[in-house]
Design a protein around this motif. Structure first.
Motif, mmCIF file in Angstrom:
data_model
loop_
_atom_site.group_PDB
_atom_site.id
_atom_site.type_symbol
_atom_site.label_atom_id
_atom_site.label_comp_id
_atom_site.label_asym_id
_atom_site.label_seq_id
_atom_site.Cartn_x
_atom_site.Cartn_y
_atom_site.Cartn_z
ATOM 1 N N GLU A 30 0.873 -1.199 0.042
ATOM 2 C CA GLU A 30 0.179 0.094 -0.024
ATOM 3 C C GLU A 30 1.120 1.317 -0.109
ATOM 4 N N ARG A 31 1.784 1.316 0.916
ATOM 5 C CA ARG A 31 2.401 2.781 0.861
ATOM 6 C C ARG A 31 3.298 2.861 -0.099
ATOM 7 N N ARG A 56 -2.016 8.597 5.174
ATOM 8 C CA ARG A 56 -2.778 7.911 4.150
ATOM 9 C C ARG A 56 -3.853 8.617 3.376
#
Length: 172
Positions: free
Chosen positions: A15-16, A142
């Motif tokens: 994800e990151r 995020r």
């Protein structure tokens, strides 16, 4: 003018890495939209009645990077670079003496600082700045990454139209 090479984000990244690579992809897309043009061309407001210019978009994105990473994530209270209380849209209003080199250098510096500020944080870390949603909820890293991707994607669409009007160039 130099730009970094734009790399397509991985379809298999975590994800990151995926969020950061998509943000970098869109940053480089804006740089590509400005590549090879003169200061005069970069200041052309080519889609009347809009005042949007390519240099104005770059100046605006320098302010956006600064606002979200310095002020919201890190609570730095960094002053605006290109706008004032008298001209709250000053980032979109380059003057006769404003140059691509100034705008590009400021923008790249804000990107570098944003990366250094984000690096020690997890995606779930909340911004230390006072900016928050109307609900009172703080912003996580995020959320900031997703917002920045959206912001660049929207403005890259504007940049597509402006660039095509300036010299006919099209493409991603």
């Amino acid at each position: 003018m130099t730009t970094s090479e734009r790399i397509d984000p991985s379809t298999l990244a975590g994800e990151r890495e995926m969020l950061e690579s998509w943000l970098d992809y869109h940053r480089e897309t804006l740089a590509l939209k400005c590549a090879g043009l003169s200061d005069k061309q970069l200041k052309e407001a080519s889609v009347p009645p809009s005042e949007l210019t390519l240099i104005g978009l770059v100046r605006h994105m320098a302010e956006v990077e600064r606002g979200w990473f310095r002020n919201t994530l890190a609570a730095e209270r960094a002053a605006p670079l290109f706008f004032t209380d008298e001209d709250p849209d000053g980032d979109f209003h380059p003057g006769a003496d404003d140059t691509w080199e100034q705008a590009h250098t400021a923008w790249r510096a804000e990107i570098a600082h944003a990366r250094s500020l984000a690096a020690p944080h997890s995606l779930d870390d909340r911004g230390a700045g006072r900016r928050e949603r109307a609900s009172g909820d703080p912003f996580t890293l995020r959320w900031i990454y997703l917002h920045m991707i959206e912001e660049y994607a929207r403005h890259n669409g504007h940049a597509d139209l402006i660039r095509e009007c300036v010299d006919g160039a099209t493409g991603e």
